[in-house]
Design a protein around this motif. Structure first.
Motif, mmCIF file in Angstrom:
data_model
loop_
_atom_site.group_PDB
_atom_site.id
_atom_site.type_symbol
_atom_site.label_atom_id
_atom_site.label_comp_id
_atom_site.label_asym_id
_atom_site.label_seq_id
_atom_site.Cartn_x
_atom_site.Cartn_y
_atom_site.Cartn_z
ATOM 1 N N SER A 144 0.848 -1.189 0.000
ATOM 2 C CA SER A 144 0.000 0.000 0.000
ATOM 3 C C SER A 144 0.885 1.242 0.000
ATOM 4 O O SER A 144 2.060 1.190 0.372
ATOM 5 C CB SER A 144 -0.934 0.016 1.217
ATOM 6 O OG SER A 144 -0.188 0.059 2.412
ATOM 7 N N SER A 145 0.290 2.352 -0.432
ATOM 8 C CA SER A 145 1.028 3.617 -0.467
ATOM 9 C C SER A 145 1.073 4.221 0.939
ATOM 10 O O SER A 145 0.397 3.737 1.856
ATOM 11 C CB SER A 145 0.350 4.595 -1.430
ATOM 12 O OG SER A 145 -0.911 4.993 -0.912
ATOM 13 N N ASP A 195 -0.330 6.721 1.940
ATOM 14 C CA ASP A 195 -1.660 7.214 2.342
ATOM 15 C C ASP A 195 -2.705 6.099 2.336
ATOM 16 O O ASP A 195 -3.905 6.352 2.366
ATOM 17 C CB ASP A 195 -2.097 8.383 1.467
ATOM 18 C CG ASP A 195 -2.039 8.113 -0.015
ATOM 19 O OD1 ASP A 195 -1.598 7.017 -0.388
ATOM 20 O OD2 ASP A 195 -2.446 8.968 -0.791
ATOM 21 N N GLY A 196 -2.248 4.842 2.310
ATOM 22 C CA GLY A 196 -3.154 3.704 2.481
ATOM 23 C C GLY A 196 -3.790 3.169 1.219
ATOM 24 O O GLY A 196 -4.593 2.233 1.294
ATOM 25 N N LEU A 197 -3.482 3.709 0.053
ATOM 26 C CA LEU A 197 -4.059 3.183 -1.183
ATOM 27 C C LEU A 197 -3.379 1.876 -1.547
ATOM 28 O O LEU A 197 -2.203 1.665 -1.255
ATOM 29 C CB LEU A 197 -3.870 4.202 -2.314
ATOM 30 C CG LEU A 197 -4.593 5.531 -2.126
ATOM 31 C CD1 LEU A 197 -4.196 6.508 -3.224
ATOM 32 C CD2 LEU A 197 -6.092 5.338 -2.097
ATOM 33 N N PRO A 198 -4.112 0.954 -2.182
ATOM 34 C CA PRO A 198 -3.507 -0.331 -2.539
ATOM 35 C C PRO A 198 -2.388 -0.158 -3.547
ATOM 36 O O PRO A 198 -2.466 0.686 -4.445
ATOM 37 C CB PRO A 198 -4.661 -1.134 -3.121
ATOM 38 C CG PRO A 198 -5.701 -0.137 -3.474
ATOM 39 C CD PRO A 198 -5.498 1.055 -2.586
ATOM 40 N N GLY A 199 -1.332 -0.957 -3.396
ATOM 41 C CA GLY A 199 -0.211 -0.930 -4.328
ATOM 42 C C GLY A 199 -0.510 -1.774 -5.549
ATOM 43 O O GLY A 199 -1.624 -2.292 -5.720
#
Length: 104
Positions: free
Chosen positions: A94-95, A97-101
């Motif tokens: 994940s990034s 900021d919590g976004l999926p990688g």
């Protein structure tokens, strides 16, 4: 976004929708075949550009490119293919900021 860091600063932004091609995908193999081999390559991002914008770049610093760093290549070569798979699973799921990688 692209920046010109030489004597005439410019900023160009490409707007559109991106897609990811992973190893084994036809698009990945086609693009990777056109570039030098790099053991850290894990995906190809393509963008269907719908808008191009530019600006003056007055705030862009003047910089000279003197070469490329080889740190990521050496890091990937040291870890090996399986080590890079494990590293990405641990560090890139994940990034910040919590976004999926990217898919593993």
């Amino acid at each position: 976004m692209f920046n010109s860091f030489d004597s005439r600063p410019r900023i160009v932004r490409l707007h559109g929708t991106g897609s990811v091609a992973l190893p084994g995908d036809a698009m990945f193999e086609e693009v990777v075949a056109r570039h030098p081999t790099n053991p850290s390559t894990r995906a190809v991002i393509t963008v269907d550009v719908t808008r191009i914008s530019d600006s003056c770049g007055w705030g862009v610093p003047v910089m000279d490119k003197i070469g490329e760093h080889d740190l990521i290549r050496r890091h990937a070569e040291k870890k090996g293919e399986q080590g890079m798979v494990e590293y990405r699973a641990q560090k890139n799921a994940s990034s910040i900021d919590g976004l999926p990688g990217l898919p593993l």
